[in-house]
Design an enzyme around this catalytic site. Structure first.
Site, PDB file in Angstrom:
ATOM      1  N   GLY A 185      -9.937  -2.063  27.110  1.00  0.00           N
ATOM      2  CA  GLY A 185     -11.104  -2.949  26.653  1.00  0.00           C
ATOM      3  C   GLY A 185     -10.909  -3.169  24.867  1.00  0.00           C
ATOM      4  N   ASP A 230       1.074  -2.501  24.265  1.00  0.00           N
ATOM      5  CA  ASP A 230       0.003  -1.665  25.233  1.00  0.00           C
ATOM      6  C   ASP A 230      -1.260  -1.863  24.265  1.00  0.00           C
ATOM      7  OD1 ASP A 230      -1.809  -0.285  26.731  1.00  0.00           O
ATOM      8  OD2 ASP A 230      -0.640   1.803  26.166  1.00  0.00           O
ATOM      9  N   GLY A 231      -2.336  -2.577  24.841  1.00  0.00           N
ATOM     10  CA  GLY A 231      -3.592  -2.463  24.170  1.00  0.00           C
ATOM     11  C   GLY A 231      -4.095  -3.849  24.071  1.00  0.00           C
ATOM     12  N   GLY A 232      -5.238  -4.274  24.823  1.00  0.00           N
ATOM     13  CA  GLY A 232      -5.594  -5.757  24.337  1.00  0.00           C
ATOM     14  C   GLY A 232      -5.116  -7.040  24.900  1.00  0.00           C
ATOM     15  N   GLY A 272      -6.901   5.253  22.986  1.00  0.00           N
ATOM     16  CA  GLY A 272      -8.163   5.913  23.378  1.00  0.00           C
ATOM     17  C   GLY A 272      -8.873   5.366  24.700  1.00  0.00           C
ATOM     18  N   PHE A 273      -8.987   3.987  24.312  1.00  0.00           N
ATOM     19  CA  PHE A 273     -10.021   3.425  25.331  1.00  0.00           C
ATOM     20  C   PHE A 273      -9.415   1.885  25.833  1.00  0.00           C
ATOM     21  CE2 PHE A 273     -12.482   6.172  22.614  1.00  0.00           C
ATOM     22  CZ  PHE A 273     -13.182   6.857  23.412  1.00  0.00           C
ATOM     23  N   HIS A 304       1.996   7.548  29.988  1.00  0.00           N
ATOM     24  CA  HIS A 304       1.807   7.564  28.570  1.00  0.00           C
ATOM     25  C   HIS A 304       1.017   8.592  28.245  1.00  0.00           C
ATOM     26  CE1 HIS A 304      -0.254   5.052  25.182  1.00  0.00           C
ATOM     27  NE2 HIS A 304       0.376   6.145  24.663  1.00  0.00           N
ATOM     28  N   MET A 329      -1.197  10.996  25.957  1.00  0.00           N
ATOM     29  CA  MET A 329      -1.769  10.761  24.497  1.00  0.00           C
ATOM     30  C   MET A 329      -2.351  12.361  24.489  1.00  0.00           C
ATOM     31  SD  MET A 329      -3.528   7.046  24.878  1.00  0.00           S
ATOM     32  CE  MET A 329      -2.840   7.145  26.625  1.00  0.00           C
ATOM     33  N   MET A 365      -5.153  11.212  28.492  1.00  0.00           N
ATOM     34  CA  MET A 365      -5.779  11.617  27.250  1.00  0.00           C
ATOM     35  C   MET A 365      -6.507  12.861  27.417  1.00  0.00           C
ATOM     36  SD  MET A 365      -7.521   7.954  26.669  1.00  0.00           S
ATOM     37  CE  MET A 365      -6.673   6.463  27.057  1.00  0.00           C
ATOM     38  N   MET A 400       1.670   0.438  20.371  1.00  0.00           N
ATOM     39  CA  MET A 400       0.489   0.092  20.550  1.00  0.00           C
ATOM     40  C   MET A 400      -0.292  -0.744  19.726  1.00  0.00           C
ATOM     41  SD  MET A 400      -0.803   2.981  22.364  1.00  0.00           S
ATOM     42  CE  MET A 400      -2.291   2.480  22.587  1.00  0.00           C
ATOM     43  N   SER A 419      -2.315  -0.737  33.741  1.00  0.00           N
ATOM     44  CA  SER A 419      -2.878   0.573  33.644  1.00  0.00           C
ATOM     45  C   SER A 419      -4.114   0.829  34.334  1.00  0.00           C
ATOM     46  CB  SER A 419      -3.435   0.539  31.966  1.00  0.00           C
ATOM     47  OG  SER A 419      -4.362   1.550  31.788  1.00  0.00           O
ATOM     48  N   GLY A 447      -4.695  -3.235  31.065  1.00  0.00           N
ATOM     49  CA  GLY A 447      -5.740  -2.751  32.105  1.00  0.00           C
ATOM     50  C   GLY A 447      -7.008  -3.498  32.376  1.00  0.00           C
ATOM     51  N   HIS A 472       1.097   2.154  34.931  1.00  0.00           N
ATOM     52  CA  HIS A 472       0.931   2.744  33.797  1.00  0.00           C
ATOM     53  C   HIS A 472      -0.155   3.619  33.873  1.00  0.00           C
ATOM     54  CE1 HIS A 472       1.441   2.749  29.344  1.00  0.00           C
ATOM     55  NE2 HIS A 472      -0.176   2.936  29.305  1.00  0.00           N
ATOM     56  N   ASP A 500      -2.717   6.551  31.726  1.00  0.00           N
ATOM     57  CA  ASP A 500      -2.706   6.934  30.521  1.00  0.00           C
ATOM     58  C   ASP A 500      -3.419   8.264  30.726  1.00  0.00           C
ATOM     59  OD1 ASP A 500      -2.353   4.533  28.739  1.00  0.00           O
ATOM     60  OD2 ASP A 500      -3.575   3.322  29.840  1.00  0.00           O
TER      61      ASP A 500
HETATM   62  C1  DX5 Z   1      -5.206   2.818  25.238  1.00  0.00           C
HETATM   63  C2  DX5 Z   1      -4.044   2.907  26.466  1.00  0.00           C
HETATM   64  C3  DX5 Z   1      -4.049   1.474  27.162  1.00  0.00           C
HETATM   65  C4  DX5 Z   1      -5.144   0.899  27.554  1.00  0.00           C
HETATM   66  C5  DX5 Z   1      -4.985  -0.541  28.001  1.00  0.00           C
HETATM   67  O1  DX5 Z   1      -5.184   3.795  24.666  1.00  0.00           O
HETATM   68  O2  DX5 Z   1      -3.024   3.260  26.017  1.00  0.00           O
HETATM   69  O3  DX5 Z   1      -3.165   1.644  28.124  1.00  0.00           O
HETATM   70  O4  DX5 Z   1      -5.869   1.544  28.618  1.00  0.00           O
HETATM   71  O5  DX5 Z   1      -5.937  -1.244  28.391  1.00  0.00           O
HETATM   72  P1  DX5 Z   1      -6.424  -2.837  28.072  1.00  0.00           P
HETATM   73  O6  DX5 Z   1      -5.576  -3.682  28.538  1.00  0.00           O
HETATM   74  O7  DX5 Z   1      -7.826  -2.771  28.515  1.00  0.00           O
HETATM   75  O8  DX5 Z   1      -6.475  -2.637  26.578  1.00  0.00           O
HETATM   76 ZN    ZN Z   2      -1.388   3.134  27.625  1.00  0.00          ZN
END
Ligand code: DX5
Ligand code: ZN
Length: 220
Positions: free
Chosen positions: A147, A177-179, A144-145, A68, A70, A39, A139, A10, A199, A35, A37
């Site tokens: 980290g 996707d996420g963490g 949204g974020f 992606h 959002m 938003m 997800m 990402s 990311g 990827h 993102d």
């Molecule tokens: C969150 C995003 C993710 C996120 C991934 O809304 O869709 O793609 O940025 O970042 P990490 O890997 O840091 O969770």
């Molecule tokens: Zn994403």
């Protein structure tokens, strides 16, 4: 098995003063997808980038742009993202009045279709469309974020989805996707994910050694 795993870094965690160069570096480091993102500060409480940025970074890589969205209502912007160079367009069913129509709209522009489920969203939201789409994005954080902490409670949903897909003999990417980090990548794969988004892990671990981090996520 390991070689069928795809890594989709990402760019949300990259250095935004040189996104094009970062995308190029990700390709060189072995990324399968890029990827992106998107938003809107409305569907999710954060603002990132729009189609104009995607159009500008498109020439930096031939890799699949895994976009992606959002944003809500999503239909108003599909054409712009398609024309900007997205290859896969993923949306959230909550961001459209008609999931069916949004799928058709993305296909009209000859793009691959993904549907994403937030941690609390149920498989029922997409079950009827599995034979019409190319990817499901699960997800593992609230969107949204970057980290945030991985939510293991989404793993049963991943497993259930995998078993439905196998039972119906469908060919779909299952993306998480996420963490995602070097520890939980293993359970995510075991639960059925074949595409890992990351990311923070890719850009921040091991002093930002992109190749090493991509390789580790693929192998672990
Ligand atoms: C969150 C995003 C993710 C996120 C991934 O809304 O869709 O793609 O940025 O970042 P990490 O890997 O840091 O969770
Ligand atoms: Zn994403």
């Amino acid at each position: 098995m390991a070689s069928s795993i795809k890594i989709s870094p990402s760019i949300l965690s990259c250095d935004f003063s040189k996104i094009g160069e970062e995308v190029k570096a990700l390709e060189k480091a072995g990324a399968d997808y890029i990827h992106v993102d998107v938003m809107d500060g409305h569907f999710v409480p954060n603002l990132t980038i729009g189609p104009e940025v995607i159009k500008n970074i498109r020439p930096f890589s031939k890799k699949i742009f895994d976009v992606h969205l959002m944003i809500s209502p999503v239909d108003n912007y599909i054409q712009q993202f398609a024309e900007a160079g997205a290859d896969i367009i993923t949306f959230h069913p909550e961001a459209t009045k008609s999931t069916k129509k949004t799928i058709e709209l993305i296909k009209k522009f000859k793009k691959k279709v993904g549907i994403s489920l937030k941690p609390k969203s149920k498989i029922d939201l997409l079950k009827d469309y599995l034979d019409q789409i190319d990817l499901v994005l699960i997800m593992s954080v609230e969107p949204g974020f970057a980290g945030q902490k991985f939510m293991p409670e989404v793993l049963p949903k991943l497993k259930e989805l995998k078993s439905i897909i196998e039972k119906e003999n469908l060919k779909l990417d299952i993306e998480i996707d996420g963490g995602i980090n070097f520890e939980n990548s293993k359970v995510a794969k075991e639960a059925g994910a074949n595409v890992l988004v990351s990311g923070s892990t890719i850009f921040k671990k091991n002093n930002g050694d992109l190749k090493r981090n991509i390789d580790l996520l693929r192998q672990n």
